[in-house]
Design a protein around this motif. Structure first.
Motif, short mmCIF file in Angstrom:
data_model
loop_
_atom_site.label_atom_id
_atom_site.label_comp_id
_atom_site.label_asym_id
_atom_site.label_seq_id
_atom_site.Cartn_x
_atom_site.Cartn_y
_atom_site.Cartn_z
N SER A 47 0.87 -1.18 0.00
CA SER A 47 0.00 0.00 0.00
C SER A 47 0.90 1.22 0.00
N SER A 48 0.79 2.04 -1.03
CA SER A 48 1.75 3.15 -1.19
C SER A 48 1.18 4.47 -0.68
N GLY A 49 0.63 5.28 -1.56
CA GLY A 49 0.11 6.58 -1.16
C GLY A 49 -0.64 7.23 -2.30
N GLN A 50 -0.79 8.53 -2.21
CA GLN A 50 -1.53 9.26 -3.24
C GLN A 50 -0.76 9.25 -4.56
N GLU A 51 -1.50 9.35 -5.65
CA GLU A 51 -0.88 9.40 -6.97
C GLU A 51 0.06 10.60 -7.06
N ASN A 52 1.24 10.37 -7.64
CA ASN A 52 2.28 11.38 -7.82
C ASN A 52 2.93 11.80 -6.49
N GLY A 53 2.60 11.09 -5.41
CA GLY A 53 3.21 11.40 -4.12
C GLY A 53 4.51 10.63 -3.92
N SER A 81 -0.70 7.41 5.05
CA SER A 81 -0.17 6.61 6.15
C SER A 81 -1.23 5.85 6.93
N GLU A 82 -2.29 6.54 7.35
CA GLU A 82 -3.30 5.88 8.19
C GLU A 82 -4.03 4.78 7.44
N GLU A 83 -4.34 5.01 6.18
CA GLU A 83 -5.01 3.96 5.39
C GLU A 83 -4.06 2.78 5.17
N ASN A 84 -2.78 3.05 4.97
CA ASN A 84 -1.81 1.97 4.83
C ASN A 84 -1.77 1.12 6.09
N LEU A 85 -1.75 1.78 7.23
CA LEU A 85 -1.69 1.07 8.51
C LEU A 85 -2.93 0.20 8.68
N PRO A 151 -6.72 14.49 2.37
CA PRO A 151 -7.87 13.60 2.57
C PRO A 151 -7.73 12.74 3.81
N ASP A 152 -8.89 12.23 4.27
CA ASP A 152 -8.87 11.29 5.39
C ASP A 152 -8.02 10.07 5.01
N GLY A 153 -7.24 9.62 5.97
CA GLY A 153 -6.41 8.45 5.71
C GLY A 153 -4.95 8.76 5.50
N ASN A 154 -4.60 10.05 5.28
CA ASN A 154 -3.18 10.36 5.06
C ASN A 154 -2.45 10.69 6.36
N LEU A 159 -2.06 14.86 12.78
CA LEU A 159 -0.84 15.54 13.20
C LEU A 159 -1.08 17.04 13.36
N PHE A 160 -1.83 17.63 12.44
CA PHE A 160 -2.13 19.06 12.52
C PHE A 160 -2.98 19.36 13.75
#
Length: 448
Positions: A47-53, A81-85, A151-154, A159-160
């Motif tokens: 599971s990687s991340g957003q496109e072009n990220g 990150s959160e969706e990957n986890l 978006p939700d899941g990153n 953190l913010f």
């Protein structure tokens, strides 16, 4: 064919002598191959991340590295990150590995979910870009602004929220937007959002573009050291003056940033051999210097709150397995998995080496020596009859000797045993001469 016939050894007898032992060894190795440890699969889902990220770009590089060893890395994009986890820890998911930002989980949660860390890979600073005629020096100055956190899941929103809390603020004090990084950047450039926050490696095209865009400012975390004391999963990093463009002196001064680290996280069910292969790929991809890290600083077993896998600890201490430094991955893995069987076969080799050669010699010589029994029968047949009756018996035994000689002449043995064959032939001739002498004696007795 004649050249093949006269050789130093007999292939058929060699196979008969060695065949049963060889078959036994093959069966033992086959059983051991399936029972000792399962072979590593040839496909890994990441599971990687957003496109072009950054995560997606690094996943493609990992896929290229693993393909060198005939391993396919199937990438599934995610929000971050959160969706990957969540995917890695889901028992119904095929995802076994992914990129996770530090601070996304603690040790207890990781243990409960069956998560292990293969090490931290790179600093992933929190980039806060904003539009303002004046420089903003504290987070509290963003009160009332429109802030895009992705978006939700990153994981950036969480953190913010933590950053706001230590500044005496909450999410209600700002207007939160949740656009992906690329449309969020476009919204910042169009003036639709005031602040853009995302976490990314320094090679991100969005970061480099925004640092060069007039009217867009980068927030300087002058209190970065204080943030790292409050949040141990963060590191204080410095964006050096001129790192973007030395000639144009961009940026014109050092910027202090807070940075979690990107970690390669796997489920504990991932095959240990694949862990080692991923670690070797990580070393080749992340060991170089970048804007924030020195040569060889990453990958590392530091900066991760998720327990480091045993295979990873061995890698960081000793480097790649010894066999994989000199052999291909699959050959080295086979030997590593089968070492118990190999040691057992090695222990059997000495007694087998003493049994098999004599067995081979016995098979060869038995073809010759069994005819000596027939010769002895011929002699006994002559000796056991009276002299006057030997004439008929002698003629019969001479015919039998001719049959024996014809069969012996068809015997094929290795050249190294030719001496025994020619010895047998001479002994047949010797017995024939004895029988003929008896026959002559019996004929002389009959004429008297």
């Amino acid at each position: 064919m004649q050249k093949i016939k006269f050789t130093l050894f007999n292939l058929r007898d060699l196979l008969v002598a060695f065949g049963p032992i060889t078959l036994m060894v093959v069966i033992v190795c086959g059983v051991g191959y399936w029972l000792v440890d399962p072979a590593p699969p040839r496909v890994i889902d990441i599971s990687s991340g957003q496109e072009n990220g950054s995560y997606e770009r690094f996943a493609k590089r990992y896929a290229q590295e693993l393909q060198k060893n005939q391993i396919t890395l199937r990438q599934q994009v995610s929000q971050g990150s959160e969706e990957n986890l969540s995917r890695i820890s889901d028992p119904d998911s095929e995802i076994e590995v992914g990129f996770v930002r530090s601070g996304s989980s603690d040790e207890a949660q990781a243990h409960e979910r069956g998560l292990i860390s293969l090490g931290s890979l790179f600093y992933e600073p929190i980039w806060v870009f904003y539009r303002s005629p004046k420089e903003v020096t504290t987070i509290s100055q963003f009160k009332g602004k429109t802030v895009n956190v992705g978006p939700d899941g990153n994981g950036v929103a969480k953190l913010f929220s933590q950053i706001l809390s230590v500044n005496g603020m909450s999410e209600e004090d700002v207007s939160i937007q949740k656009l992906a990084d690329t449309p969020g950047t476009a919204a910042l450039l169009d003036g639709k959002v005031d602040v853009l926050i995302f976490s990314s490696a320094s090679d991100s095209p969005l970061v480099q573009m925004l640092l060069l865009t007039p009217g867009i400012r980068l927030f300087d975390f002058v209190q970065a050291e204080a943030y790292t004391r409050r949040f141990p999963f963060l590191s204080h990093v410095v964006l050096p003056r001129g790192i973007v463009d030395i000639g144009k002196d961009i940026p014109a001064r050092d910027y202090h940033l807070i940075a979690p680290t990107a970690t390669l996280v796997a489920h504990e069910s991932l095959h240990p051999a694949l862990m080692g292969l991923l670690l070797q790929a990580a070393h080749r991809i992340h060991s170089g210097a970048d804007w924030f890290s020195r040569q060889g600083e990453f990958p590392s077993d530091k900066y991760t709150e998720i327990p480091v896998a045993h295979e990873a600890e061995k890698f960081y201490k000793n480097g790649p397995p010894v066999l994989q430094r000199y052999l291909s991955f699959w050959i080295a893995n086979f030997i590593e998995r089968m070492w118990v069987v190999i040691v057992a076969l090695g222990a059997l080799f000495l007694p087998l080496s003493k049994i098999i050669p004599p067995l081979y010699v016995w098979r060869i010589r038995s073809r010759i020596y069994r005819w000596y029994g027939q010769l002895r029968l011929v002699e006994q047949a002559i000796e056991e009859v009276e002299l006057e009756d030997r004439h008929g018996v002698a003629e019969k035994q001479l015919r039998y000797l001719d049959e024996i000689e014809e069969k012996v002449n068809r015997i094929t043995i290795p050249l190294s045993y030719a001496e025994e064959l020619y010895g047998l032939r001479s002994h047949i001739a010797f017995v024939r001469s004895r029988v003929q002498a008896m026959l002559t004696a019996s004929m002389g007795q009959a004429t008297q």
